[in-house]
Scaffold this motif. Sequence first.
Motif, short mmCIF file in Angstrom:
data_model
loop_
_atom_site.label_atom_id
_atom_site.label_comp_id
_atom_site.label_asym_id
_atom_site.label_seq_id
_atom_site.Cartn_x
_atom_site.Cartn_y
_atom_site.Cartn_z
N GLY A 196 32.52 80.39 -28.89
CA GLY A 196 32.55 78.95 -28.60
C GLY A 196 31.45 78.20 -29.33
O GLY A 196 30.53 78.79 -29.89
N PHE A 214 52.58 80.37 -26.74
CA PHE A 214 53.03 80.86 -28.03
C PHE A 214 51.91 80.51 -29.03
O PHE A 214 50.75 80.71 -28.69
CB PHE A 214 54.45 80.34 -28.32
N ASN A 215 52.16 79.98 -30.22
CA ASN A 215 51.05 79.82 -31.16
C ASN A 215 50.36 78.47 -31.01
O ASN A 215 50.91 77.46 -31.44
CB ASN A 215 51.55 80.00 -32.59
N LYS A 271 45.89 91.39 -21.76
CA LYS A 271 46.36 90.20 -21.06
C LYS A 271 47.37 90.58 -19.97
O LYS A 271 47.38 90.02 -18.89
CB LYS A 271 47.00 89.22 -22.05
N ASN A 280 36.00 93.34 -22.37
CA ASN A 280 35.77 91.89 -22.23
C ASN A 280 36.89 91.24 -21.41
O ASN A 280 36.63 90.49 -20.47
CB ASN A 280 35.66 91.23 -23.60
N VAL A 285 26.78 81.95 -19.56
CA VAL A 285 26.72 83.30 -18.97
C VAL A 285 27.90 84.10 -19.50
O VAL A 285 28.92 83.53 -19.90
CB VAL A 285 26.73 83.22 -17.41
N ASP A 286 27.71 85.42 -19.51
CA ASP A 286 28.79 86.31 -19.93
C ASP A 286 29.50 86.81 -18.68
O ASP A 286 28.86 87.30 -17.75
CB ASP A 286 28.17 87.49 -20.72
N LEU A 287 30.83 86.69 -18.68
CA LEU A 287 31.60 87.08 -17.49
C LEU A 287 31.42 88.56 -17.14
O LEU A 287 31.66 88.96 -16.00
CB LEU A 287 33.09 86.80 -17.71
N ARG A 288 31.02 89.36 -18.11
CA ARG A 288 30.85 90.78 -17.82
C ARG A 288 29.58 91.05 -17.00
O ARG A 288 29.42 92.12 -16.45
CB ARG A 288 30.82 91.58 -19.13
N TYR A 339 45.14 93.71 -27.53
CA TYR A 339 44.97 92.35 -27.01
C TYR A 339 46.06 92.01 -25.99
O TYR A 339 45.79 91.60 -24.86
CB TYR A 339 44.97 91.36 -28.19
N SER A 368 45.09 81.82 -19.07
CA SER A 368 45.59 81.77 -20.46
C SER A 368 46.21 83.10 -20.82
O SER A 368 45.52 84.01 -21.29
CB SER A 368 44.43 81.57 -21.43
N SER A 369 47.51 83.22 -20.62
CA SER A 369 48.18 84.44 -21.04
C SER A 369 48.84 84.19 -22.40
O SER A 369 48.57 83.15 -23.04
CB SER A 369 49.16 84.89 -19.98
N TYR A 376 38.33 76.91 -28.70
CA TYR A 376 39.33 75.98 -29.29
C TYR A 376 40.17 75.30 -28.21
O TYR A 376 40.08 74.08 -28.00
CB TYR A 376 40.19 76.80 -30.27
N ALA A 409 38.11 84.88 -23.34
CA ALA A 409 38.65 86.19 -23.71
C ALA A 409 38.38 86.42 -25.19
O ALA A 409 38.06 85.48 -25.92
CB ALA A 409 40.16 86.23 -23.47
N ALA A 416 34.13 76.34 -24.24
CA ALA A 416 33.53 75.93 -25.51
C ALA A 416 34.39 76.40 -26.69
O ALA A 416 34.04 76.19 -27.85
CB ALA A 416 32.12 76.48 -25.64
N1 LIG Z 1 44.93 80.51 -29.92
C1 LIG Z 1 46.15 80.92 -29.58
O1 LIG Z 1 47.13 80.74 -30.32
C2 LIG Z 1 46.39 81.59 -28.25
C3 LIG Z 1 47.70 82.04 -27.95
C4 LIG Z 1 47.92 82.68 -26.71
C5 LIG Z 1 46.87 82.82 -25.80
N2 LIG Z 1 45.62 82.38 -26.13
C6 LIG Z 1 44.54 82.56 -25.14
O2 LIG Z 1 43.90 81.32 -24.91
C7 LIG Z 1 42.52 81.51 -24.63
C8 LIG Z 1 41.70 80.61 -25.51
O3 LIG Z 1 41.99 80.91 -26.89
P1 LIG Z 1 41.22 80.18 -28.07
O4 LIG Z 1 42.09 80.27 -29.26
O5 LIG Z 1 40.71 78.88 -27.59
O6 LIG Z 1 40.01 81.22 -28.28
P2 LIG Z 1 38.46 80.94 -28.56
O7 LIG Z 1 37.88 82.23 -29.05
O8 LIG Z 1 38.26 79.72 -29.37
O9 LIG Z 1 37.90 80.65 -27.07
C9 LIG Z 1 37.53 81.68 -26.17
C10 LIG Z 1 36.19 81.29 -25.56
O10 LIG Z 1 35.82 82.28 -24.59
C11 LIG Z 1 34.43 82.58 -24.74
N3 LIG Z 1 34.24 83.95 -24.22
C12 LIG Z 1 34.78 85.10 -24.71
N4 LIG Z 1 34.37 86.14 -23.96
C13 LIG Z 1 33.57 85.64 -22.99
C14 LIG Z 1 32.83 86.23 -21.92
N5 LIG Z 1 32.82 87.56 -21.71
N6 LIG Z 1 32.08 85.43 -21.11
C15 LIG Z 1 32.06 84.09 -21.32
N7 LIG Z 1 32.73 83.48 -22.32
C16 LIG Z 1 33.47 84.25 -23.15
C17 LIG Z 1 34.16 82.43 -26.24
O11 LIG Z 1 32.81 82.19 -26.55
C18 LIG Z 1 35.06 81.23 -26.58
O12 LIG Z 1 34.36 80.01 -26.44
C19 LIG Z 1 42.26 83.01 -24.81
O13 LIG Z 1 42.26 83.62 -23.55
C20 LIG Z 1 43.44 83.47 -25.64
O14 LIG Z 1 43.74 84.82 -25.38
C21 LIG Z 1 45.35 81.77 -27.32
#
Ligand SMILES: NC(=O)c1ccc[n+]([C@@H]2O[C@H](COP(=O)([O-])OP(=O)(O)OC[C@H]3O[C@@H](n4cnc5c(N)ncnc54)[C@H](O)[C@@H]3O)[C@@H](O)[C@H]2O)c1
Length: 320
Positions: free
Chosen positions: A36, A167-168, A143, A90, A48-51, A139, A113-114, A11, A73, A9
């Motif tokens: 999300g 990357f970004n 990872k 987390n 559900v929460d993964l923890r 952070y 997703s690293s 990005y 994450a 849910a």
């Molecule tokens: N955005 C970036 O530029 C970028 C770059 C490198 C890596 N990443 C990695 O990509 C992944 C997604 O990034 P994003 O930008 O979409 O982040 P985001 O915060 O939009 O998405 C993360 C989702 O994980 C869910 N979440 C977090 N902890 C949770 C848990 N304990 N149980 C269940 N759900 C949980 C959140 O509600 C959220 O919907 C992440 O792992 C991030 O580390 C992102």
Amino acid sequence: MKILVTGGAGYIGSITVRTLLSKGYDVTVLDNLSQGHKETIITDFVEVDLREKALLFEKLKNKKFDAVIHFAASALAGESMEKPYFYFHNNILGGLNLLEFMKEEKIPHIVFSSTCALYGTPEKLPVNEKESKKPESVYGESKLAFENILKWYGQIYNIKYTNLRYFNASGAPLDGKLGEDHNPETHLIPMAIKAAKENQPFKLFGDDYKTPDGTCIRDYIHVLDLAEAHVLALEKLKNGGQSDSFNLGTGKGYSNKEVINMVKKISGVDFPITIEKRRPGDPAIIYADNSKAKQELGFNPIHSDLETIVKTAWEWHKSN
Ligand SMILES: NC(=O)c1ccc[n+]([C@@H]2O[C@H](COP(=O)([O-])OP(=O)(O)OC[C@H]3O[C@@H](n4cnc5c(N)ncnc54)[C@H](O)[C@@H]3O)[C@@H](O)[C@H]2O)c1
């Protein structure tokens, strides 16, 4: 093929889910909705929460997944330095419970997703996958810790994994329906778009780096190109591919000033800029050597030129 998408849910997750569905995968989203957005979910959903290990097992058992994509994450480097316990808890415990579930249900494949944050300040540019791992934030460390845990679960339980080191991530789908909505938001492009929308000053952290215009240089990868890469990684594992790690970037860096100027051009708003102190842990330059992903996954970033990234992000932010 039935795929469990954790963090689906968020990005990048919500956009990858669209790509998977369009290619005929059967997708279940798992998310705790801490970041999300429920309205982005258009498929089977487990909240559900993964923890929460017992609840996780109860809610997911017998769903018979073939593979997992693990996005869930906490993902803000700056915030992680203020909340180390929360980030380690987390990102590490959540991932560990997921792996225990995979072991229990004999799910053979995971795409993780690293991040390039695990390289810290690189010794060599462009950065390849062999670069030493020395994260400069909690952070990044969390990872890296999960990559190491994966290695052991791979060895002991024969779970095959692909670490995708983004990357970004940036931009939005071309239909403007989904986009980047973090809270708090700390990424450059959405922050610059906010400054343009509100015609407010934009805070630029440091203009005295050893780069041609003095501002940091980063590698921006369009979220649609990232989404495609997840499908390529899944397919490779399904076809007998071995566990491995890949950089996902374009191989080209843009300076913060170049990005800001592009936002000004696309928005038509010449918002003011204030120069702030450098942020700790921001390397001057980092961009990817993506040749391994190109050769071995067939990765082909077609949406990741700066103009398309900013244009699609601007379109989404304008209406949301
Ligand atoms: N955005 C970036 O530029 C970028 C770059 C490198 C890596 N990443 C990695 O990509 C992944 C997604 O990034 P994003 O930008 O979409 O982040 P985001 O915060 O939009 O998405 C993360 C989702 O994980 C869910 N979440 C977090 N902890 C949770 C848990 N304990 N149980 C269940 N759900 C949980 C959140 O509600 C959220 O919907 C992440 O792992 C991030 O580390 C992102």
